[in-house]
Design a protein around this motif. Sequence first.
Motif, PDB file in Angstrom:
ATOM      1  N   PHE A   1     -23.625  75.869  83.803  1.00 17.56           N
ATOM      2  CA  PHE A   1     -24.134  76.838  82.837  1.00 17.56           C
ATOM      3  C   PHE A   1     -23.264  78.094  82.852  1.00 17.56           C
ATOM      4  CE2 PHE A   1     -27.865  74.331  84.163  1.00 17.56           C
ATOM      5  CZ  PHE A   1     -28.279  73.877  82.918  1.00 17.56           C
ATOM      6  N   PRO A   2     -23.262  78.820  81.698  1.00 18.97           N
ATOM      7  CA  PRO A   2     -23.991  78.534  80.463  1.00 18.97           C
ATOM      8  C   PRO A   2     -23.270  77.509  79.592  1.00 18.97           C
ATOM      9  CG  PRO A   2     -22.749  80.562  80.219  1.00 18.97           C
ATOM     10  CD  PRO A   2     -22.541  80.107  81.642  1.00 18.97           C
TER      11      PRO A   2
ATOM     12  N   ASN B   1     -16.264  82.631  78.964  1.00 15.50           N
ATOM     13  CA  ASN B   1     -16.256  84.080  78.764  1.00 15.50           C
ATOM     14  C   ASN B   1     -14.962  84.494  78.073  1.00 15.50           C
ATOM     15  OD1 ASN B   1     -18.781  84.676  79.855  1.00 15.50           O
ATOM     16  ND2 ASN B   1     -17.997  84.994  81.920  1.00 15.50           N
ATOM     17  N   HIS B   2     -15.098  85.303  77.018  1.00 15.50           N
ATOM     18  CA  HIS B   2     -13.931  85.623  76.199  1.00 15.50           C
ATOM     19  C   HIS B   2     -13.921  87.072  75.720  1.00 15.50           C
ATOM     20  CE1 HIS B   2     -17.207  84.027  73.725  1.00 15.50           C
ATOM     21  NE2 HIS B   2     -16.761  84.807  72.738  1.00 15.50           N
TER      22      HIS B   2
ATOM     23  N   LEU C   1     -20.220  86.522  71.100  1.00 19.02           N
ATOM     24  CA  LEU C   1     -21.169  86.621  72.197  1.00 19.02           C
ATOM     25  C   LEU C   1     -20.573  87.411  73.355  1.00 19.02           C
ATOM     26  CD1 LEU C   1     -22.589  82.999  72.364  1.00 19.02           C
ATOM     27  CD2 LEU C   1     -23.886  85.052  71.852  1.00 19.02           C
ATOM     28  N   PRO C   2     -21.392  88.133  74.088  1.00 18.68           N
ATOM     29  CA  PRO C   2     -20.883  88.844  75.266  1.00 18.68           C
ATOM     30  C   PRO C   2     -20.607  87.862  76.397  1.00 18.68           C
ATOM     31  CG  PRO C   2     -23.265  89.037  75.174  1.00 18.68           C
ATOM     32  CD  PRO C   2     -22.854  88.336  73.905  1.00 18.68           C
ATOM     33  N   ASP C   3     -19.862  88.319  77.376  1.00 19.36           N
ATOM     34  CA  ASP C   3     -19.649  87.505  78.571  1.00 19.36           C
ATOM     35  C   ASP C   3     -20.946  87.419  79.371  1.00 19.36           C
ATOM     36  OD1 ASP C   3     -17.043  87.302  77.793  1.00 19.36           O
ATOM     37  OD2 ASP C   3     -16.246  88.706  79.273  1.00 19.36           O
TER      38      ASP C   3
ATOM     39  N   ILE D   1     -10.919  81.531  70.775  1.00 17.20           N
ATOM     40  CA  ILE D   1     -11.246  82.564  71.752  1.00 17.20           C
ATOM     41  C   ILE D   1     -10.160  82.593  72.824  1.00 17.20           C
ATOM     42  CG2 ILE D   1     -13.739  82.479  71.374  1.00 17.20           C
ATOM     43  CD1 ILE D   1     -13.954  80.734  73.895  1.00 17.20           C
ATOM     44  N   ARG D   2     -10.072  83.738  73.526  1.00 14.11           N
ATOM     45  CA  ARG D   2      -9.101  83.881  74.607  1.00 14.11           C
ATOM     46  C   ARG D   2      -9.863  83.912  75.926  1.00 14.11           C
ATOM     47  NH1 ARG D   2      -5.295  87.943  72.820  1.00 14.11           N
ATOM     48  NH2 ARG D   2      -7.051  89.355  72.968  1.00 14.11           N
ATOM     49  N   ASP D   3      -9.515  83.003  76.810  1.00 20.99           N
ATOM     50  CA  ASP D   3     -10.178  82.888  78.105  1.00 20.99           C
ATOM     51  C   ASP D   3     -10.068  84.212  78.863  1.00 20.99           C
ATOM     52  OD1 ASP D   3     -11.055  82.220  80.675  1.00 20.99           O
ATOM     53  OD2 ASP D   3     -10.249  80.193  80.551  1.00 20.99           O
TER      54      ASP D   3
END
Length: 333
Positions: free
Chosen positions: A139-140, A180-181, A203-205, A275-277
């Motif tokens: 998760f998530p 997370n991005h 979305l936020p991290d 998205i960028r990791d």
Amino acid sequence: MTEQEQEQAERFTVGYALAPKKVSSFIRPSLLEHAKNRCIDLVPIDPDTPLIQQGPFDCIIHKINGEDWKKQLEDFSIKNPNVAIIDPPEAIQRLHSRISMLDVVKELKIHEQGTTESLGIPKQVVIYEQESLLDDLCFPVIAKPLMADGSPNCHAMSVVLNGEGLKKVNYPIVLQEFVNHGGVVFKVYVVGDHVSCVKRRSLPDFSPEMMGSSSNGLLTFSRISNHGEENQNGHGNTMNHAVEEAEMPPLSFINEIAIGLRKAMKLNLFNFDVIRDAKVGDRYIVIDINYFPGYEKMPFYETVLTGFFRDVLDRKSLSMKEHHDRDDNAIKL
């Protein structure tokens, strides 16, 4: 072009078959005016009248699903082979399944020299019933419906934070790894040869503490890139700042991806979300591909779309002229 020049120039007709909501957002007066100035008339296709009875058209653009519409286009093309159809229904249909939508990205060969950027897709798994869940699921995850066909529920997505949240999703479902991005998504619009990249709030991290403290375990939203506006929770200014400060991906890198996808999918009108990791700054991940997206959100969309229509129509007109000239020469011989 003056009014007199417009009257003397050859005019083209582009028919559009779109859902009412799409018509209201895309077919704006500004687009109609831009097209008119380039000698293009955009006219609606009546969904209640057989396509074969409508026209004449020089080109057709469409975003209507269903076997009936696909059959109508096939029959129309057979009887009107010189009409450009943007795009082939069978090519569009490949984007309707989220199970296989991103497979095309894995097939791309990105050879941008002198850069360290890498391209990938998120891990994902299809779950048909809750009992078949994997023990090692991390998760998530993003829970997405299997189909992305424009149906009312196809954008009913959610973030699953823990096992409790998994009990609340509707199966079957695609569970996609959440990466997370930095709260920023790069939306890349493709219109033929034109590529435009814009950054939007996402979305936020999520931290381990955030996931563990959630008793509900499920965060529901309709569209990922709009979530920040729907659920600001007092962090709206911070997220806006993150978007403003985010560095754009290298344009050459984005262009190479866009060209590769266009050739592989055989589509002219689409966009993809990148998205960028946050952990690996030069690792980019394609998370979604959409056919005929909301181009009205793209800067100068009227100019870009009108230019694309004109290129298609000019190439078609030139091809027909060359074919006619060959026939004339054959007759003379």
